[in-house]
Design a protein around this motif. Structure first.
Motif, PDB file in Angstrom:
ATOM      1  N   LEU A 176       0.844  -1.193   0.000  1.00 11.36           N
ATOM      2  CA  LEU A 176       0.000   0.000   0.000  1.00 11.36           C
ATOM      3  C   LEU A 176       0.878   1.242   0.000  1.00 11.36           C
ATOM      4  CD1 LEU A 176      -2.485  -1.005   2.854  1.00 11.36           C
ATOM      5  CD2 LEU A 176      -2.891  -1.190   0.391  1.00 11.36           C
ATOM      6  N   LEU A 177       0.596   2.145  -0.935  1.00 14.95           N
ATOM      7  CA  LEU A 177       1.301   3.426  -0.975  1.00 14.95           C
ATOM      8  C   LEU A 177       0.244   4.520  -0.846  1.00 14.95           C
ATOM      9  CD1 LEU A 177       3.599   2.704  -4.086  1.00 14.95           C
ATOM     10  CD2 LEU A 177       4.122   2.276  -1.670  1.00 14.95           C
ATOM     11  N   PRO A 178      -0.154   4.871   0.370  1.00 13.38           N
ATOM     12  CA  PRO A 178      -1.236   5.858   0.529  1.00 13.38           C
ATOM     13  C   PRO A 178      -0.867   7.226  -0.034  1.00 13.38           C
ATOM     14  CG  PRO A 178      -0.859   4.654   2.572  1.00 13.38           C
ATOM     15  CD  PRO A 178       0.266   4.306   1.645  1.00 13.38           C
ATOM     16  N   GLY A 179       0.409   7.627   0.108  1.00 16.41           N
ATOM     17  CA  GLY A 179       0.871   8.876  -0.496  1.00 16.41           C
ATOM     18  C   GLY A 179       0.455  10.124   0.257  1.00 16.41           C
ATOM     19  N   ASP A 180       0.040  11.139  -0.498  1.00 11.74           N
ATOM     20  CA  ASP A 180      -0.193  12.480   0.064  1.00 11.74           C
ATOM     21  C   ASP A 180      -1.661  12.899  -0.067  1.00 11.74           C
ATOM     22  OD1 ASP A 180       2.683  12.643   0.212  1.00 11.74           O
ATOM     23  OD2 ASP A 180       2.670  13.101  -1.948  1.00 11.74           O
TER      24      ASP A 180
END
Ligand code: NAD
Length: 365
Positions: free
Chosen positions: A7-11
């Motif tokens: 998972l790369l939720p980011g910004d």
């Protein structure tokens, strides 16, 4: 069966819509007895703040080791002044390249409850269902030479045989499982690179006799998507043309908060909503989670050929919308406006109801 997802939720709203996606991911995995292994990593602006780069080696390694990557969104004003290679969006380009994600898949279909909201006439958009298959790692965005001087700027659009062959195969394989039509979009009346593209696509088509191939110039394709989108099944096109056509296709069918996407390579796949990090609404729990949730449907369909799981998710979204539940970005007068978490709960309830009906049988893999 195990499913490892990074998972790369980011910004911005990335973490909020990723949280929604994870709930639906977990619910679907439970239904099919899939052991979901989730690993979360920093990516984008938040990774730059902590490590000085938008894509760390650790994040890249985690993505390489997983069956799928789920990305929320990256970017924001506070990183706009950074040198190009350190910007969050540069991290995304690098990630796609490193994972060899050469095929970008963007479905264009209209939820029945949403026909009224399209900018086009109801009869034009009702039952629209096509896919834009865009080449993602070649063409003018990556070609050399490129440069800019005081009186001149230049880029190069070039394709190699293997690049066209592999994306064409993906398009024909997809069309074979759908309504059997590929429209290859190019500018062969002007560009040599398009003439080359057209020749290779024609060659590849011989391996797929059940699929009908036609060619269309990109300017005409842009008009036809708006005039009569029902004529399309799979649109196959290059990086630049696909960038533009997939946005046109997305907009006739819904709002930015509702468009899912998949980027696929030989051994990796990344799923993400089309929208960005929406800094203007971040942290308020009002983002529309539908694009992210719909991307989860694409993930199960792609990884396990679980079209039924994807259909449950799509129908759950449609049912929720039909009941008049909307997030603020798509609300009409009289609708019940829900927060991100409330909308997610309603969609989950609808998923559960669908799994409990006779019509949708749960099967184990
Ligand atoms: P954006 O998609 O973030 O937002 C455009 C508009 O749509 C905003 O008004 C926003 O509030 C609204 N919106 C977007 N998604 C929504 C959602 N799920 N629910 C409700 N409303 C939603 O595009 P932008 O404003 O041009 O870009 C903001 C940042 O995102 C920039 O830094 C840009 O580079 C980045 N970006 C990232 C990606 C990605 O991560 N794949 C894609 C596009 C833009």
């Amino acid at each position: 069966m195990n499913l490892k997802v990074t998972l790369l939720p980011g910004d911005g709203i990335g973490p909020e819509v990723t949280e929604a996606a994870v709930k639906v991911m977990q619910h679907t995995a439970d239904k099919y007895d899939i052991q979901l292994e989730l690993r979360e990593e920093l990516f984008g602006g938040c990774a730059y703040d902590k490590h000085g780069t938008p894509l760390t080696e650790q994040t890249l390694a985690a993505c390489r080791e997983s069956n799928a990557v789920f990305l929320g969104a990256v970017g924001g004003n506070q990183w706009d002044g950074l040198p190009q290679h350190l910007k969050p969006e540069a991290g995304l380009l690098k990630l796609r390249r490193e994972l060899g994600l050469y095929a970008n898949v963007r479905p264009a279909r209209v939820f029945s409850s949403f026909v009224q909201s399209s900018s086009l006439k109801n009869e034009v958009v009702r039952d629209v269902d096509f896919v834009v298959m865009r080449e993602l790692t070649g063409g003018i965005y990556f070609g050399a030479p490129r440069g800019v001087e005081a009186d001149k700027g230049w880029n190069t659009m070039s394709y190699e045989r293997h690049e066209v062959e592999r994306i064409a195969r993906k398009a024909f394989e997809l069309a074979r499982d759908r309504r059997g039509r590929v429209t290859s979009v190019d500018k062969a009346n002007v560009l040599e690179v398009s003439q080359f593209w057209r020749n290779i696509v024609r060659e590849v088509s011989r391996d797929y006799p059940s699929v009908a191939l036609s060619h269309m110039y990109v300017d005409n394709a842009a008009m036809q998507i708006v005039r009569d989108p029902k004529q399309f099944d799979v649109i196959l096109t290059s990086n630049l043309f696909g960038d533009i056509l997939s946005d046109i296709a997305g907009m006739i069918t819904g709002s930015l908060g509702m468009l899912p996407s998949a980027s696929i390579g030989h051994s990796h796949a990344l799923f993400e909503p089309v929208h960005g990090s929406a800094p203007d609404i971040a942290g308020k729990n009002i983002a529309n989670p539908i694009a992210a949730i719909s991307s989860v449907g694409m993930m199960f369909e792609h990884l396990f050929q679980m079209s039924k799981a994807a259909q449950v998710i799509e129908r759950a979204i449609d049912n929720t919308l039909q009941q008049g539940y909307r997030t603020a970005d798509i609300a009409r007068p009289g609708d019940r406006v829900l927060s991100t978490t409330e909308m997610t709960s309603h969609i989950l309830e609808q998923c559960e109801d669908l799994y409990n009906t006779e019509a949708i049988r749960v099967f184990t893999l």
